[in-house]
Motif scaffolding. Structure first.
Motif, PDB file in Angstrom:
ATOM      1  N   ASP A 197       0.857  -1.186   0.000  1.00 47.20           N
ATOM      2  CA  ASP A 197       0.000   0.000   0.000  1.00 47.20           C
ATOM      3  C   ASP A 197       0.890   1.232   0.000  1.00 47.20           C
ATOM      4  O   ASP A 197       1.623   1.479   0.955  1.00 47.20           O
ATOM      5  CB  ASP A 197      -0.891  -0.020   1.239  1.00 47.20           C
ATOM      6  CG  ASP A 197      -1.942   1.079   1.261  1.00 47.20           C
ATOM      7  OD1 ASP A 197      -1.859   2.027   0.452  1.00 47.20           O
ATOM      8  OD2 ASP A 197      -2.847   0.997   2.112  1.00 47.20           O
ATOM      9  N   ARG A 205      -0.356   4.366  -0.500  1.00 44.79           N
ATOM     10  CA  ARG A 205      -1.137   5.586  -0.244  1.00 44.79           C
ATOM     11  C   ARG A 205      -0.524   6.406   0.887  1.00 44.79           C
ATOM     12  O   ARG A 205      -0.014   5.853   1.861  1.00 44.79           O
ATOM     13  CB  ARG A 205      -2.576   5.227   0.140  1.00 44.79           C
ATOM     14  CG  ARG A 205      -3.381   4.624  -0.980  1.00 44.79           C
ATOM     15  CD  ARG A 205      -4.765   4.193  -0.512  1.00 44.79           C
ATOM     16  NE  ARG A 205      -4.647   3.218   0.559  1.00 44.79           N
ATOM     17  CZ  ARG A 205      -5.437   3.184   1.635  1.00 44.79           C
ATOM     18  NH1 ARG A 205      -6.411   4.069   1.798  1.00 44.79           N
ATOM     19  NH2 ARG A 205      -5.267   2.257   2.564  1.00 44.79           N
ATOM     20  N   VAL A 220      -0.273   8.694   4.238  1.00 50.73           N
ATOM     21  CA  VAL A 220      -0.907   8.514   5.544  1.00 50.73           C
ATOM     22  C   VAL A 220      -2.273   9.200   5.604  1.00 50.73           C
ATOM     23  O   VAL A 220      -3.218   8.683   6.202  1.00 50.73           O
ATOM     24  CB  VAL A 220       0.028   8.965   6.696  1.00 50.73           C
ATOM     25  CG1 VAL A 220       0.307  10.453   6.629  1.00 50.73           C
ATOM     26  CG2 VAL A 220      -0.534   8.552   8.032  1.00 50.73           C
ATOM     27  N   GLN A 257      -4.513   9.602   3.271  1.00 47.11           N
ATOM     28  CA  GLN A 257      -5.528   8.778   2.610  1.00 47.11           C
ATOM     29  C   GLN A 257      -5.852   7.539   3.438  1.00 47.11           C
ATOM     30  O   GLN A 257      -7.002   7.134   3.529  1.00 47.11           O
ATOM     31  CB  GLN A 257      -5.078   8.381   1.201  1.00 47.11           C
ATOM     32  CG  GLN A 257      -5.080   9.540   0.239  1.00 47.11           C
ATOM     33  CD  GLN A 257      -4.570   9.156  -1.141  1.00 47.11           C
ATOM     34  OE1 GLN A 257      -4.021   8.082  -1.352  1.00 47.11           O
ATOM     35  NE2 GLN A 257      -4.740  10.063  -2.089  1.00 47.11           N
ATOM     36  N   ARG A 258      -4.834   6.943   4.043  1.00 45.92           N
ATOM     37  CA  ARG A 258      -5.083   5.766   4.885  1.00 45.92           C
ATOM     38  C   ARG A 258      -5.904   6.141   6.113  1.00 45.92           C
ATOM     39  O   ARG A 258      -6.799   5.395   6.517  1.00 45.92           O
ATOM     40  CB  ARG A 258      -3.762   5.108   5.293  1.00 45.92           C
ATOM     41  CG  ARG A 258      -3.017   4.504   4.110  1.00 45.92           C
ATOM     42  CD  ARG A 258      -1.860   3.606   4.540  1.00 45.92           C
ATOM     43  NE  ARG A 258      -1.018   4.127   5.589  1.00 45.92           N
ATOM     44  CZ  ARG A 258       0.049   4.902   5.393  1.00 45.92           C
ATOM     45  NH1 ARG A 258       0.400   5.267   4.166  1.00 45.92           N
ATOM     46  NH2 ARG A 258       0.774   5.309   6.417  1.00 45.92           N
ATOM     47  N   GLU A 259      -5.627   7.297   6.704  1.00 44.29           N
ATOM     48  CA  GLU A 259      -6.403   7.751   7.860  1.00 44.29           C
ATOM     49  C   GLU A 259      -7.837   8.066   7.464  1.00 44.29           C
ATOM     50  O   GLU A 259      -8.773   7.752   8.194  1.00 44.29           O
ATOM     51  CB  GLU A 259      -5.747   8.969   8.508  1.00 44.29           C
ATOM     52  CG  GLU A 259      -4.486   8.640   9.257  1.00 44.29           C
ATOM     53  CD  GLU A 259      -3.767   9.866   9.801  1.00 44.29           C
ATOM     54  OE1 GLU A 259      -4.163  11.011   9.478  1.00 44.29           O
ATOM     55  OE2 GLU A 259      -2.782   9.668  10.543  1.00 44.29           O
ATOM     56  N   ASP A 292      -9.573   6.917   4.656  1.00 44.35           N
ATOM     57  CA  ASP A 292     -10.336   5.831   4.042  1.00 44.35           C
ATOM     58  C   ASP A 292     -10.160   4.472   4.701  1.00 44.35           C
ATOM     59  O   ASP A 292     -10.927   3.554   4.445  1.00 44.35           O
ATOM     60  CB  ASP A 292      -9.952   5.696   2.564  1.00 44.35           C
ATOM     61  CG  ASP A 292     -10.313   6.939   1.767  1.00 44.35           C
ATOM     62  OD1 ASP A 292     -11.253   7.659   2.161  1.00 44.35           O
ATOM     63  OD2 ASP A 292      -9.641   7.191   0.749  1.00 44.35           O
ATOM     64  N   ALA A 300      -7.321   1.315   6.438  1.00 43.64           N
ATOM     65  CA  ALA A 300      -6.181   0.471   6.079  1.00 43.64           C
ATOM     66  C   ALA A 300      -6.631  -0.621   5.115  1.00 43.64           C
ATOM     67  O   ALA A 300      -7.808  -0.989   5.069  1.00 43.64           O
ATOM     68  CB  ALA A 300      -5.589  -0.152   7.331  1.00 43.64           C
ATOM     69  N   LEU A 301      -5.705  -1.142   4.369  1.00 48.33           N
ATOM     70  CA  LEU A 301      -5.937  -2.281   3.489  1.00 48.33           C
ATOM     71  C   LEU A 301      -5.459  -3.523   4.244  1.00 48.33           C
ATOM     72  O   LEU A 301      -4.252  -3.672   4.464  1.00 48.33           O
ATOM     73  CB  LEU A 301      -5.182  -2.099   2.168  1.00 48.33           C
ATOM     74  CG  LEU A 301      -5.341  -3.194   1.124  1.00 48.33           C
ATOM     75  CD1 LEU A 301      -6.807  -3.366   0.726  1.00 48.33           C
ATOM     76  CD2 LEU A 301      -4.508  -2.873  -0.106  1.00 48.33           C
ATOM     77  N   VAL A 333       2.666  -1.254   4.303  1.00 49.53           N
ATOM     78  CA  VAL A 333       2.727   0.153   3.894  1.00 49.53           C
ATOM     79  C   VAL A 333       4.170   0.510   3.580  1.00 49.53           C
ATOM     80  O   VAL A 333       5.065   0.294   4.400  1.00 49.53           O
ATOM     81  CB  VAL A 333       2.166   1.072   4.997  1.00 49.53           C
ATOM     82  CG1 VAL A 333       2.366   2.540   4.627  1.00 49.53           C
ATOM     83  CG2 VAL A 333       0.693   0.765   5.246  1.00 49.53           C
ATOM     84  N   ASN A 366      -4.262   4.900  -4.428  1.00 46.92           N
ATOM     85  CA  ASN A 366      -5.650   5.279  -4.171  1.00 46.92           C
ATOM     86  C   ASN A 366      -6.593   4.913  -5.317  1.00 46.92           C
ATOM     87  O   ASN A 366      -7.666   4.371  -5.086  1.00 46.92           O
ATOM     88  CB  ASN A 366      -5.745   6.774  -3.861  1.00 46.92           C
ATOM     89  CG  ASN A 366      -7.094   7.128  -3.267  1.00 46.92           C
ATOM     90  OD1 ASN A 366      -7.541   6.486  -2.326  1.00 46.92           O
ATOM     91  ND2 ASN A 366      -7.735   8.144  -3.810  1.00 46.92           N
ATOM     92  N   TYR A 390      -7.224   1.354  -4.274  1.00 44.89           N
ATOM     93  CA  TYR A 390      -7.951   1.143  -3.026  1.00 44.89           C
ATOM     94  C   TYR A 390      -9.420   1.501  -3.182  1.00 44.89           C
ATOM     95  O   TYR A 390     -10.282   0.819  -2.628  1.00 44.89           O
ATOM     96  CB  TYR A 390      -7.311   1.970  -1.901  1.00 44.89           C
ATOM     97  CG  TYR A 390      -7.999   1.778  -0.575  1.00 44.89           C
ATOM     98  CD1 TYR A 390      -7.659   0.711   0.244  1.00 44.89           C
ATOM     99  CD2 TYR A 390      -8.986   2.656  -0.143  1.00 44.89           C
ATOM    100  CE1 TYR A 390      -8.294   0.522   1.466  1.00 44.89           C
ATOM    101  CE2 TYR A 390      -9.626   2.477   1.071  1.00 44.89           C
ATOM    102  CZ  TYR A 390      -9.282   1.404   1.869  1.00 44.89           C
ATOM    103  OH  TYR A 390      -9.917   1.213   3.070  1.00 44.89           O
TER     104      TYR A 390
END
Length: 124
Positions: A35, A37, A39, A41-43, A45, A47-48, A53, A86, A113
């Protein structure tokens, strides 16, 4: 067509892109999911699950099997690696670069994602 779109088309022409519905199966078969993306975007949307990461700006150094800075989970040039961003644009370029480094089975998640999230929402 813009130069970046031509570059993206050339990158994708050599990738075996993974559709969102196939990502879980790829992971179960041992693929390394990366992943990239930011931080933010992860916050925003989420975590995958199961993904490692790796910041995009150090991706090549962390995944190059010949690099002294590689992650220990990178085992060799035949490892299946799936890059996720993303929306599936920068991941295509990154996966093509990884192939240039010798990771011949590197690819990306089609639609990124956001496509995986939409698939998960529709499947659940």
């Amino acid at each position: 067509m813009s130069a970046i779109n031509e570059l993206l088309d050339r990158a994708r022409a050599r990738l075996d892109r993974v559709p969102p519905e196939a990502l879980a199966g790829e992971a179960a078969a041992g693929a390394l999911i990366i992943d990239t993306r930011p931080v933010e975007q992860r916050e925003r949307d989420g975590a995958l699950p199961g993904a490692v990461v790796v910041d995009r700006n150090v991706l090549e150094w962390r995944l190059d099997p010949t690099s002294t800075h590689r992650l220990p989970i990178v085992t060799g040039s035949d490892q299946r690696i799936i890059v996720v961003c993303n929306e599936g644009y920068s991941s295509s370029l990154a996966a093509a670069t990884l192939q240039d480094l010798g990771l011949r089975r590197a690819t990306d998640l089609a639609g990124g994602y956001q496509a995986w999230l939409a698939h998960r929402a529709g499947a659940g």
